[in-house]
Scaffold this motif. Structure first.
Motif, PDB file in Angstrom:
ATOM      1  N   SER A 211      25.932  -7.500  18.102  1.00  0.00           N
ATOM      2  CA  SER A 211      27.874  -7.566  17.868  1.00  0.00           C
ATOM      3  C   SER A 211      28.371  -6.340  18.690  1.00  0.00           C
ATOM      4  O   SER A 211      29.469  -6.197  19.113  1.00  0.00           O
ATOM      5  CB  SER A 211      27.914  -7.221  16.890  1.00  0.00           C
ATOM      6  OG  SER A 211      27.911  -5.873  16.056  1.00  0.00           O
ATOM      7  N   GLY A 212      27.167  -5.265  19.024  1.00  0.00           N
ATOM      8  CA  GLY A 212      27.834  -4.044  19.940  1.00  0.00           C
ATOM      9  C   GLY A 212      28.394  -3.221  18.723  1.00  0.00           C
ATOM     10  O   GLY A 212      28.489  -1.778  19.814  1.00  0.00           O
ATOM     11  N   SER A 213      28.787  -3.513  17.489  1.00  0.00           N
ATOM     12  CA  SER A 213      29.226  -2.780  16.750  1.00  0.00           C
ATOM     13  C   SER A 213      28.590  -2.166  15.263  1.00  0.00           C
ATOM     14  O   SER A 213      27.617  -2.830  14.851  1.00  0.00           O
ATOM     15  CB  SER A 213      30.902  -3.332  16.144  1.00  0.00           C
ATOM     16  OG  SER A 213      30.795  -2.185  14.990  1.00  0.00           O
ATOM     17  N   GLN A 214      28.477  -1.259  14.937  1.00  0.00           N
ATOM     18  CA  GLN A 214      28.168  -0.210  14.099  1.00  0.00           C
ATOM     19  C   GLN A 214      28.570  -0.412  12.747  1.00  0.00           C
ATOM     20  O   GLN A 214      28.095  -0.426  11.282  1.00  0.00           O
ATOM     21  CB  GLN A 214      27.916   1.556  14.829  1.00  0.00           C
ATOM     22  CG  GLN A 214      27.319   2.244  13.169  1.00  0.00           C
ATOM     23  CD  GLN A 214      27.531   3.835  14.026  1.00  0.00           C
ATOM     24  OE1 GLN A 214      28.833   4.441  13.186  1.00  0.00           O
ATOM     25  NE2 GLN A 214      26.644   4.585  14.030  1.00  0.00           N
ATOM     26  N   PHE A 215      29.902  -1.177  12.477  1.00  0.00           N
ATOM     27  CA  PHE A 215      30.535  -1.166  11.145  1.00  0.00           C
ATOM     28  C   PHE A 215      30.570  -3.447  11.948  1.00  0.00           C
ATOM     29  O   PHE A 215      31.579  -3.706  12.290  1.00  0.00           O
ATOM     30  CB  PHE A 215      31.363  -0.733  11.205  1.00  0.00           C
ATOM     31  CG  PHE A 215      31.454   0.956  10.886  1.00  0.00           C
ATOM     32  CD1 PHE A 215      31.541   1.072   9.818  1.00  0.00           C
ATOM     33  CD2 PHE A 215      31.591   1.221  11.804  1.00  0.00           C
ATOM     34  CE1 PHE A 215      31.464   2.636   9.066  1.00  0.00           C
ATOM     35  CE2 PHE A 215      31.170   2.819  11.098  1.00  0.00           C
ATOM     36  CZ  PHE A 215      31.547   3.447   9.485  1.00  0.00           C
ATOM     37  N   LEU A 216      30.370  -3.615  10.690  1.00  0.00           N
ATOM     38  CA  LEU A 216      30.540  -4.994  10.904  1.00  0.00           C
ATOM     39  C   LEU A 216      29.972  -5.526   9.404  1.00  0.00           C
ATOM     40  O   LEU A 216      28.866  -5.423   8.625  1.00  0.00           O
ATOM     41  CB  LEU A 216      29.712  -5.877  12.138  1.00  0.00           C
ATOM     42  CG  LEU A 216      29.900  -7.661  12.021  1.00  0.00           C
ATOM     43  CD1 LEU A 216      31.381  -7.377  12.382  1.00  0.00           C
ATOM     44  CD2 LEU A 216      29.278  -8.177  13.164  1.00  0.00           C
ATOM     45  N   GLY A 217      31.003  -6.523   8.275  1.00  0.00           N
ATOM     46  CA  GLY A 217      30.848  -7.017   7.756  1.00  0.00           C
ATOM     47  C   GLY A 217      30.601  -8.368   7.523  1.00  0.00           C
ATOM     48  O   GLY A 217      29.314  -9.086   7.585  1.00  0.00           O
ATOM     49  N   LEU A 218      31.076  -8.948   7.284  1.00  0.00           N
ATOM     50  CA  LEU A 218      31.215 -10.599   6.173  1.00  0.00           C
ATOM     51  C   LEU A 218      32.040 -11.847   7.502  1.00  0.00           C
ATOM     52  O   LEU A 218      33.234 -11.101   7.885  1.00  0.00           O
ATOM     53  CB  LEU A 218      31.700 -10.797   4.876  1.00  0.00           C
ATOM     54  CG  LEU A 218      31.668 -12.376   4.396  1.00  0.00           C
ATOM     55  CD1 LEU A 218      29.954 -13.376   4.734  1.00  0.00           C
ATOM     56  CD2 LEU A 218      32.028 -12.400   3.155  1.00  0.00           C
ATOM     57  N   LEU A 219      31.639 -12.965   8.080  1.00  0.00           N
ATOM     58  CA  LEU A 219      32.397 -13.536   8.897  1.00  0.00           C
ATOM     59  C   LEU A 219      31.735 -14.875   7.781  1.00  0.00           C
ATOM     60  O   LEU A 219      31.061 -15.641   7.771  1.00  0.00           O
ATOM     61  CB  LEU A 219      31.804 -13.756   9.608  1.00  0.00           C
ATOM     62  CG  LEU A 219      31.637 -12.114  10.822  1.00  0.00           C
ATOM     63  CD1 LEU A 219      31.252 -12.658  12.017  1.00  0.00           C
ATOM     64  CD2 LEU A 219      33.171 -11.746  11.060  1.00  0.00           C
TER      65      LEU A 219
END
Length: 202
Positions: free
Chosen positions: A101-109
């Motif tokens: 994702s390239g992100s350190q923060f990602l939850g629920l989709l």
């Protein structure tokens, strides 16, 4: 915020958007960079997330760095993780492919018309498709195909006729009609995602 209702003792940190006829429940904590659409009911803790129209998270539980589609219902104490213990970038699964994702923060989709049972726990970067019902113990799989009943390896395919019947009931509670184009959309997505379910044996 036309016709939005903020219950007593709710805390909202801006910038934040709250849509028409949405209710923010007592004791809710809504942090910055959160967007909540029209006719939603939201409680508990929400951070940097998007709720589309007609979705509910009425009770306690944390949702952060997440995208919640329309007509979603998250059961009481549904939580998601949005940060890995080693602070590395979060990877998501799409079908059988793993994507950084390239992100350190990602939850629920989570897609439209999907639901979670009480005490559901979603791992970082979990992707749930359209019209799925999640009620497994422990963490569901990080990729849950559309029209899934369960959420883990022992899941089954959610019968499309039952899915449509439930959607009709849910929409009627908001005085909206489930129309022919809605049924065509359900059928199209069911066929489009058939391979994802077949790969998992259901």
């Amino acid at each position: 915020m036309d016709d939005a209702f903020i219950f007593p003792n709710a805390v909202i940190e801006g910038p934040c958007f709250i849509g028409k006829a949405t209710k923010i429940k007592s004791g809710a904590t809504i942090y910055e960079n959160t967007t909540i659409g029209n006719v939603c009911k939201v409680g508990g803790e929400v951070e940097q997330s998007i709720f589309m129209d007609y979705s509910n998270k009425q009770h306690s539980g944390f949702i952060g760095h997440s995208y919640i589609g329309s007509w979603v219902n998250l059961g009481a104490d549904t939580n998601n993780s949005d940060l890995k213990n080693n602070y590395s970038n979060i990877k998501i699964k799409l079908s059988n492919k793993e994507v950084d994702s390239g992100s350190q923060f990602l939850g629920l989709l989570i897609g439209d018309h999907s639901k979670s049972a009480i005490n559901t726990m979603f791992n970082t970067g979990t992707v749930v498709g359209f019209s799925s019902n999640i009620f497994t113990s422990g963490f569901p799989d990080k990729f849950v195909p559309s029209f899934t009943w369960g959420g883990n390896e022992s899941s089954i395919s959610y019968d499309i006729k039952k899915a449509i019947e439930t959607a009709k009931i849910v929409m009627s509670r908001r005085k909206l009609e489930f129309k022919k184009n809605d049924e065509e959309m359900f059928s199209f997505i069911y066929e489009l995602t058939k391979t994802d379910r077949e790969k998992r044996g259901y």
